[in-house]
Motif scaffolding. Structure first.
Motif, short mmCIF file in Angstrom:
data_model
loop_
_atom_site.label_atom_id
_atom_site.label_comp_id
_atom_site.label_asym_id
_atom_site.label_seq_id
_atom_site.Cartn_x
_atom_site.Cartn_y
_atom_site.Cartn_z
N ASP A 43 0.86 -1.19 0.00
CA ASP A 43 0.00 0.00 0.00
C ASP A 43 0.89 1.24 0.00
O ASP A 43 2.01 1.23 0.54
CB ASP A 43 -0.91 0.02 1.24
CG ASP A 43 -1.85 -1.18 1.26
OD1 ASP A 43 -2.00 -1.82 0.21
OD2 ASP A 43 -2.41 -1.46 2.33
N LYS A 58 -3.83 7.29 -3.42
CA LYS A 58 -3.84 6.29 -2.34
C LYS A 58 -4.05 4.93 -2.99
O LYS A 58 -5.05 4.69 -3.67
CB LYS A 58 -4.97 6.57 -1.35
CG LYS A 58 -5.12 5.51 -0.26
CD LYS A 58 -6.25 5.87 0.69
CE LYS A 58 -6.47 4.78 1.72
NZ LYS A 58 -5.27 4.57 2.57
N ARG A 59 -3.10 4.02 -2.79
CA ARG A 59 -3.19 2.68 -3.37
C ARG A 59 -3.31 1.66 -2.26
O ARG A 59 -2.46 1.60 -1.36
CB ARG A 59 -1.97 2.39 -4.23
CG ARG A 59 -2.04 1.07 -4.98
CD ARG A 59 -0.83 0.91 -5.89
NE ARG A 59 -0.92 -0.31 -6.66
CZ ARG A 59 -0.54 -1.52 -6.22
NH1 ARG A 59 -0.06 -1.64 -5.00
NH2 ARG A 59 -0.66 -2.59 -6.99
N THR A 60 -4.37 0.84 -2.30
CA THR A 60 -4.61 -0.19 -1.29
C THR A 60 -5.15 -1.44 -1.98
O THR A 60 -6.21 -1.40 -2.63
CB THR A 60 -5.63 0.28 -0.23
OG1 THR A 60 -5.20 1.53 0.31
CG2 THR A 60 -5.77 -0.73 0.89
N ASP A 61 -4.43 -2.56 -1.83
CA ASP A 61 -4.88 -3.85 -2.40
C ASP A 61 -5.22 -3.73 -3.89
O ASP A 61 -6.29 -4.16 -4.34
CB ASP A 61 -6.10 -4.36 -1.63
CG ASP A 61 -5.77 -4.65 -0.17
OD1 ASP A 61 -4.61 -4.99 0.11
OD2 ASP A 61 -6.68 -4.53 0.67
N THR A 64 -6.75 1.77 -6.63
CA THR A 64 -6.14 3.10 -6.57
C THR A 64 -7.24 4.15 -6.56
O THR A 64 -8.14 4.15 -7.40
CB THR A 64 -5.22 3.35 -7.77
OG1 THR A 64 -4.20 2.35 -7.79
CG2 THR A 64 -4.57 4.71 -7.67
N HIS A 86 -12.37 5.49 -0.77
CA HIS A 86 -11.95 4.09 -0.79
C HIS A 86 -12.91 3.23 0.04
O HIS A 86 -13.37 2.16 -0.40
CB HIS A 86 -10.52 3.96 -0.26
CG HIS A 86 -10.03 2.55 -0.17
ND1 HIS A 86 -10.19 1.77 0.95
CD2 HIS A 86 -9.39 1.76 -1.08
CE1 HIS A 86 -9.69 0.58 0.74
NE2 HIS A 86 -9.18 0.54 -0.49
#
Length: 222
Positions: A43, A58-61, A64, A86
């Motif tokens: 992340d 913001k990058r999560t799993d 983006t 998100h």
């Protein structure tokens, strides 16, 4: 101006986006940024400058979330916006995120992004830090007021204790004065009675002396 553009993407696949300004190349720049983001499971949060705007990512799993804001907005509010978007996107679409076609959620979710962009750009309560600071300030004010009230009650209690002590002292002095007055009156009555008895004895003695006409009062009393 606040937040002007938002996007949600899975890898390079754009699932939803919204722009509050008509003439902009934000979507083109956003796609270039998506292409530059390193692929992997880690992340990350990052920001990119473009002219007088800042793109926050913001990058999560592998999901983006990206937004564009003017440089005066800072970083805190845009990233709070990205976190909010998100959570809403994941909660709304769940597992469908991993298989959806490009722009599959755009019609519905673009309206949500529009609402949240306006909220985070214009509502002071959207800034959690300022809101917490405001709440802390309010709590501090309440505590100060309560302390002032306690201190005031303490002052009033101290004044009451002082008045009580004064009253007790006055009561003791009044009792002592009353006792002295009673003693004085008793001695005055005693002296008056003793004087009256003495005058009465003298009067009786004088009457007896005149009545007997004798040389000796002792012989008259016989």
């Amino acid at each position: 101006m606040g937040i002007l553009y938002g996007m949600v993407a899975r890898g390079l696949v754009v699932l939803a986006e919204f722009s509050s300004i008509a003439q902009t190349n934000a979507n083109t720049v956003a796609r270039q940024i998506l292409d530059k983001i390193p692929r992997g499971n880690e992340d990350s949060n990052s920001s990119y400058s473009h002219d007088r705007y800042i793109f926050h990512v913001k990058r999560t799993d592998d999901l983006t979330v990206l937004c564009m804001a003017d440089d005066s907005t800072g970083r805190r509010i845009p990233f709070e916006f990205l976190e909010d978007i998100h959570q809403r996107f994941v909660k709304t679409y769940g597992r469908a995120i991993h298989t959806s076609a490009p722009y599959a959620m755009n019609e519905e979710f673009s309206r949500i992004m529009s609402q949240q962009m306006d909220h985070f750009s214009n509502d002071p309560n959207a800034d959690r830090l300022n809101r917490l600071q405001g709440e802390m300030s309010h709590v501090r004010s309440v505590m100060i007021d309560n302390i002032d009230r306690v201190l005031q009650r303490g002052d009033r209690l101290a004044l009451l204790v002082e008045k009580t002590s004064t009253l007790q002292g006055n009561t003791i002095r009044f009792r002592r004065q009353t006792q002295r007055f009673r003693n004085t009156q008793w001695w005055r009555n005693f002296k008056l009675k003793a004087t009256l008895i003495l005058f009465l004895l003298i009067f009786i003695y004088t009457v007896l002396a005149l009545f007997c006409h004798g040389p000796s009062l002792h012989s008259c009393l016989k």
